[in-house]
Design a protein around this motif. Structure first.
Motif, PDB file in Angstrom:
ATOM      1  N   ALA B 107       0.840  -1.199   0.000  1.00 43.14           N
ATOM      2  CA  ALA B 107       0.000   0.000   0.000  1.00 43.14           C
ATOM      3  C   ALA B 107       0.874   1.247   0.000  1.00 43.14           C
ATOM      4  O   ALA B 107       0.624   2.197  -0.753  1.00 43.14           O
ATOM      5  CB  ALA B 107      -0.921  -0.008   1.214  1.00 43.14           C
ATOM      6  N   ALA B 108       1.926   1.223   0.841  1.00 45.42           N
ATOM      7  CA  ALA B 108       2.803   2.388   0.911  1.00 45.42           C
ATOM      8  C   ALA B 108       3.468   2.625  -0.437  1.00 45.42           C
ATOM      9  O   ALA B 108       3.583   3.757  -0.907  1.00 45.42           O
ATOM     10  CB  ALA B 108       3.864   2.170   1.989  1.00 45.42           C
ATOM     11  N   MET B 109       3.849   1.535  -1.088  1.00 48.74           N
ATOM     12  CA  MET B 109       4.543   1.678  -2.364  1.00 48.74           C
ATOM     13  C   MET B 109       3.605   2.208  -3.448  1.00 48.74           C
ATOM     14  O   MET B 109       3.968   3.117  -4.206  1.00 48.74           O
ATOM     15  CB  MET B 109       5.128   0.331  -2.784  1.00 48.74           C
ATOM     16  N   THR B 110       2.383   1.654  -3.529  1.00 45.95           N
ATOM     17  CA  THR B 110       1.471   2.132  -4.572  1.00 45.95           C
ATOM     18  C   THR B 110       1.073   3.582  -4.317  1.00 45.95           C
ATOM     19  O   THR B 110       0.924   4.366  -5.254  1.00 45.95           O
ATOM     20  CB  THR B 110       0.206   1.263  -4.677  1.00 45.95           C
ATOM     21  N   GLU B 111       0.927   3.915  -3.041  1.00 47.94           N
ATOM     22  CA  GLU B 111       0.595   5.299  -2.702  1.00 47.94           C
ATOM     23  C   GLU B 111       1.733   6.232  -3.144  1.00 47.94           C
ATOM     24  O   GLU B 111       1.499   7.278  -3.770  1.00 47.94           O
ATOM     25  CB  GLU B 111       0.364   5.417  -1.183  1.00 47.94           C
ATOM     26  N   ALA B 113       3.829   5.621  -5.472  1.00 42.74           N
ATOM     27  CA  ALA B 113       3.832   5.638  -6.928  1.00 42.74           C
ATOM     28  C   ALA B 113       2.799   6.620  -7.460  1.00 42.74           C
ATOM     29  O   ALA B 113       3.027   7.337  -8.428  1.00 42.74           O
ATOM     30  CB  ALA B 113       3.547   4.238  -7.455  1.00 42.74           C
ATOM     31  N   ARG B 114       1.669   6.658  -6.772  1.00 42.38           N
ATOM     32  CA  ARG B 114       0.607   7.560  -7.210  1.00 42.38           C
ATOM     33  C   ARG B 114       1.056   9.006  -7.045  1.00 42.38           C
ATOM     34  O   ARG B 114       0.911   9.840  -7.935  1.00 42.38           O
ATOM     35  CB  ARG B 114      -0.663   7.302  -6.398  1.00 42.38           C
ATOM     36  N   LEU B 115       1.636   9.303  -5.876  1.00 37.59           N
ATOM     37  CA  LEU B 115       2.058  10.679  -5.606  1.00 37.59           C
ATOM     38  C   LEU B 115       3.176  11.105  -6.553  1.00 37.59           C
ATOM     39  O   LEU B 115       3.263  12.267  -6.933  1.00 37.59           O
ATOM     40  CB  LEU B 115       2.531  10.804  -4.153  1.00 37.59           C
ATOM     41  N   GLU B 116       4.002  10.158  -6.935  1.00 40.26           N
ATOM     42  CA  GLU B 116       5.133  10.512  -7.798  1.00 40.26           C
ATOM     43  C   GLU B 116       4.793  10.379  -9.286  1.00 40.26           C
ATOM     44  O   GLU B 116       5.668  10.507 -10.138  1.00 40.26           O
ATOM     45  CB  GLU B 116       6.335   9.615  -7.478  1.00 40.26           C
ATOM     46  N   ASN B 117       3.525  10.044  -9.590  1.00 42.66           N
ATOM     47  CA  ASN B 117       3.119   9.876 -10.987  1.00 42.66           C
ATOM     48  C   ASN B 117       3.977   8.862 -11.728  1.00 42.66           C
ATOM     49  O   ASN B 117       4.487   9.127 -12.812  1.00 42.66           O
ATOM     50  CB  ASN B 117       3.204  11.207 -11.736  1.00 42.66           C
ATOM     51  N   LEU B 135      11.338   5.487  -3.067  1.00 49.72           N
ATOM     52  CA  LEU B 135      11.933   5.105  -1.789  1.00 49.72           C
ATOM     53  C   LEU B 135      11.867   6.263  -0.804  1.00 49.72           C
ATOM     54  O   LEU B 135      11.501   6.081   0.362  1.00 49.72           O
ATOM     55  CB  LEU B 135      13.386   4.668  -1.998  1.00 49.72           C
ATOM     56  N   SER B 136      12.185   7.464  -1.277  1.00 45.44           N
ATOM     57  CA  SER B 136      12.184   8.563  -0.310  1.00 45.44           C
ATOM     58  C   SER B 136      10.757   8.904   0.112  1.00 45.44           C
ATOM     59  O   SER B 136      10.512   9.278   1.251  1.00 45.44           O
ATOM     60  CB  SER B 136      12.926   9.782  -0.852  1.00 45.44           C
ATOM     61  N   ARG B 137       9.788   8.736  -0.805  1.00 45.66           N
ATOM     62  CA  ARG B 137       8.396   8.935  -0.410  1.00 45.66           C
ATOM     63  C   ARG B 137       7.988   7.957   0.702  1.00 45.66           C
ATOM     64  O   ARG B 137       7.219   8.284   1.577  1.00 45.66           O
ATOM     65  CB  ARG B 137       7.466   8.681  -1.596  1.00 45.66           C
ATOM     66  N   TYR B 171      16.147  -5.585   0.744  1.00 44.06           N
ATOM     67  CA  TYR B 171      14.883  -6.224   0.366  1.00 44.06           C
ATOM     68  C   TYR B 171      13.901  -5.182  -0.165  1.00 44.06           C
ATOM     69  O   TYR B 171      13.271  -5.354  -1.217  1.00 44.06           O
ATOM     70  CB  TYR B 171      14.362  -6.932   1.609  1.00 44.06           C
ATOM     71  N   LEU B 172      13.852  -4.071   0.547  1.00 42.56           N
ATOM     72  CA  LEU B 172      12.938  -2.993   0.151  1.00 42.56           C
ATOM     73  C   LEU B 172      13.337  -2.438  -1.218  1.00 42.56           C
ATOM     74  O   LEU B 172      12.510  -2.313  -2.129  1.00 42.56           O
ATOM     75  CB  LEU B 172      12.981  -1.882   1.214  1.00 42.56           C
ATOM     76  N   VAL B 173      14.625  -2.130  -1.365  1.00 44.53           N
ATOM     77  CA  VAL B 173      15.094  -1.507  -2.600  1.00 44.53           C
ATOM     78  C   VAL B 173      14.849  -2.432  -3.790  1.00 44.53           C
ATOM     79  O   VAL B 173      14.368  -2.009  -4.841  1.00 44.53           O
ATOM     80  CB  VAL B 173      16.595  -1.152  -2.481  1.00 44.53           C
TER      81      VAL B 173
END
Lengths: 313, 444
Positions: B107-111, B113-117, B135-137, B171-173
């Motif tokens: 969820a955090a990643m898709t969010e 992605a959305r904010l960063e277009n 990542l920074s988001r 793992y995250l990266v």
């Protein structure tokens, strides 16, 4: 009536069950499409190989919803006069003859040509009014008060012009008759268009429709269809028939057997009181589902092998 | 949720499904009706409302599976069975990583992605940038800070904690990278067919790469369909005649003037007849190929085509084109052992001479002659007399030259010597040129 109609289209599972009740076994995608077509008020363009039940879908829908099915069979050269409306020329002529005296009356009371003309002008639209209009399938479908199922069959056989002419009806559910005006649908009909892809339909037409592609069903679904359509057939025979047909569809044939032909064959075998498939029996009844001489030769060659795998079912 | 649908449609378009705006609206309404709850149902609904052929449905379904894939953050970082080191939780990202909260991370990643277009990604080189931004988001800075502060403390516990965090970070990266890569493939895969369509029409045919041929054929097919549609009305009008009263009277005199058999006025459409003479030396071959694809696609419009090809000499190949598709015919002609074509130096004199001697009666007053060639005659005598003879018999003689006009007449180009005997000379090296030319031809 209206409520019942809504109720029957209330949800996708209800619809699926409904199709089952009229002996049309639909997979979920088909039910979904019909459900959407109703809610979005869009026509459905049904494509797929011949004999997978494209036309049958429209019939089953009409059956289930208890609506009249209005069918328009397309062919080359079909035009507005045959699809939409025509004036009843005979009736118009007859009426002018019958009313001749009446007309004389009206005119003779007036003295002078122009006043007679004027008087006539008050009447002339009579002959171009509803009683003289012969509605053809498309107009009929729009006029049905409780809605209808309109089936435009094999739309790919019609000309490009006719296709263009369909656009107005499909997107707005209205037609224009110059003498009367624009006629809107009382209740928007559920429209099915079927196509065998003998030619590519225009983008404009496709854009206005939901697109449903029906392919040959999976074995399980086909078995269920056979069971529904041929009551009294044994489970074992059903399995064997379906397996056989599904294998035949894998062969290189001019025309592969369709579902309707599976059903025909199943009927034939039940009439012959067959319990299991046997090579001799299959050979004798091959022509119920293979319709080309060349194809029969191809299948006959592999007959033993095909029967053997089918019997193992 | 509108945004998700929008992104999905962009992805589907990239995958090659043609989706119009009205279809987008339909899909939105359809999805509104059924909701996002059921994955299989959503797939069906989108397939029904967006894809309009069986092939497109396949594309769309593949695209759907990739677009709504939630395979990220699977199989957490390897902990090798040890008790995870106790780490002081300073940010939500660290907490999620430590607790292996896959849904939360997704969820955090898709969010982010959305904010960063992220769906605006177009080029391969943008991947690292987007991965960094995502990542920074998600708060990777906090993670770094915590790592730094752990590094400053020199105890075994802190070292273990740092190692744990380090693994979690890798793992995250890795997952974010994969996600960006996947999105890139969805939205910009194959260099974006969307732009290609318009561009391919203007690209020089001789420069088009082999792998775009299938795409070009598709474009040609659409152009041909449009041209066919345009004139179908004309054909129809001709079919529906009006009563020819004079002729009816004349013909029914024998019935004592009773009108037994009416005769109808018919409009006659003269469909053009073509004689196509193509240079198939290598410099011109590509253009020939597409021109012929076009011409043979228009068989409803054209009464008859006779095709001749030449290089050193000239032969007729109409029967090959009549019997098999253009593609196959061209390869047969080129490789053809059974075809008496000499693929030496291009010889316009001999080729036109061949035509004049053997096939001149193919050209009548109704024939339009199309010559496709660059008129480069290897410094031999061009001998325009042959062309003059053809020109004299034809209705029109159109020369199509794949070279740009600046080069006409330069070097061994003899086009200037031929030009008096051509009705028109046109530059012809893009699909647009071909289309414009042919639509003019069948209308006149």
């Amino acid at each position: 009536m209206k409520d019942k109609y809504q109720e029957r289209l209330a949800s996708i599972p209800v619809l699926e069950e409904g199709f089952r009740s009229v002996a049309y076994i639909a997979d979920r995608r088909i039910a979904t499409t019909v459900y959407l077509a109703h809610h979005l008020e869009k026509p459905i363009l049904v494509e797929g190989p011949a004999g997978v039940g494209k036309t049958e879908l429209a019939k089953a829908t009409a059956d289930y919803l208890e609506l009249p099915l209005i069918r328009l069979q397309c062919y080359e050269g079909l035009d507005e006069a045959k699809a939409l409306y025509e004036w009843k020329y005979g009736k118009q002529l007859l009426y002018t003859q019958l009313l001749k005296d009446k007309l004389d009356d009206i005119i003779s009371r007036k003295n002078g040509f122009s006043s007679a003309m004027e008087k006539l002008h008050q009447y002339d639209d009579i002959f171009f009014s509803w009683p003289f209009l012969e509605p053809r399938p498309l107009l009929k479908a729009l006029q049905e008060k409780d809605g209808a199922v309109l089936l435009i069959d094999e739309v790919d056989k019609s000309d490009d012009e006719f296709e263009a002419f369909l656009l107005e009806i499909l997107s707005d559910f209205q037609v224009s008759v110059p003498e009367i005006g624009t006629i809107r649908a009382v209740t928007k009909p559920l429209v099915f268009l079927t196509s065998n892809n003998t030619r590519e339909l225009s983008e404009a037409l496709k854009r206005r429709c939901l697109h449903l592609f029906i392919s040959f069903p999976e074995a399980a679904l086909e078995r269920e269809i056979v069971r529904r359509r041929v009551p009294g057939i044994s489970e074992r025979l059903t399995r064997q028939i379906v397996k056989f047909i599904q294998d035949v569809r894998e062969l290189e044939l001019k025309k592969v057997p369709s579902i309707s032909e599976t059903i025909d064959w199943a009927r034939v075998l039940t009439i012959l009181h067959a319990e299991v498939l046997e090579p001799v029996l299959v050979r004798d009844t091959l022509n119920t589902f293979i319709k080309f001489e060349d194809d029969i030769v191809v299948v006959a060659e592999k007959l033993h092998q095909l029967t053997a795998t089918a019997i193992r079912q | 949720m509108e945004r998700v649908l929008e992104d999905f449609i962009t992805a589907a378009r990239t995958a090659g499904v043609r989706i119009s705006i009205s279809e987008t609206l339909d899909a939105a309404r359809a999805v509104e009706t059924v909701g996002y709850g059921d994955r299989a149902l959503l797939k069906d609904v989108l397939a029904v409302s967006l894809a309009k052929t069986a092939a497109e449905k396949q594309l769309l379904e593949n695209c759907f599976d990739r677009f709504f894939s939630f395979g990220f953050f699977a199989g957490a970082a390897d902990r090798s069975g040890e008790e995870p080191p106790r780490i002081q939780v300073e940010s939500s990202l660290v907490r999620m990583l430590m607790e292996e909260d896959r849904a939360g991370l997704m969820a955090a990643m898709t969010e982010a992605a959305r904010l960063e277009n992220l769906s605006q990604i177009r080029y391969l080189t943008q991947r690292s940038l987007f991965a960094f931004r995502l990542l920074s988001r998600m708060g990777a800075d906090d993670l770094d800070r915590q790592l730094q502060s752990l590094g400053a403390v020199d105890t075994p516990a802190a070292a273990a904690a740092a190692a744990g965090l380090e693994a979690a970070k890798r793992y995250l990266v890795e997952n974010v990278r994969n996600y960006v890569q996947n999105t890139y493939e969805l939205f910009a895969g194959d260099e974006g067919w969307r732009r290609l369509d318009g561009e391919l029409r203007l690209v020089k045919l001789s420069n088009i790469e082999q792998r775009y041929f299938a795409h070009i054929h598709e474009i040609i097919r659409r152009m041909v369909k449009r041209l066919n549609d345009l004139s179908s009305r004309r054909r129809k009008r001709a079919r529906r005649g009006v009563l020819d009263f004079k002729r009816t009277l004349r013909e029914n005199i024998s019935c004592q003037g009773l009108l037994f058999s009416p005769s109808w006025k018919k409009k006659k459409i003269d469909r053009p007849q073509f004689v196509v003479i193509c240079d198939i030396s290598r410099s011109v071959l590509r253009t020939v190929r597409f021109l012929l694809l076009f011409l043979y696609g228009l068989n409803q419009e054209i009464a008859r085509i006779r095709t001749f090809v030449f290089c050193t000499n000239l032969i007729e190949v109409s029967d090959i084109f009549d019997s098999c598709p253009v593609e196959e015919a061209l390869s047969r002609i080129q490789g053809g052992a059974d075809i008496p074509l000499i693929m030496g130096r291009t010889d316009y004199e001999r080729s036109f001479g061949d035509f004049r001697r053997n096939y001149l009666d193919a050209v009548t007053r109704k024939t339009t002659v199309l010559i496709l060639g660059d008129a480069r005659n290897n410094y031999n005598d061009p001998c325009p007399d042959h062309l003059k003879a053809i020109y004299g018999r034809a209705k029109r003689l159109i020369w199509l030259n794949p070279e740009v006009p600046a080069f006409w007449g330069a070097g061994d180009s003899e086009i200037r010597k031929y030009s008096p005997y051509c009705s028109v000379i046109r530059e012809c090296n893009t699909l647009d040129h071909i289309e414009r030319l042919i639509s003019a031809l069948i209308r006149s």
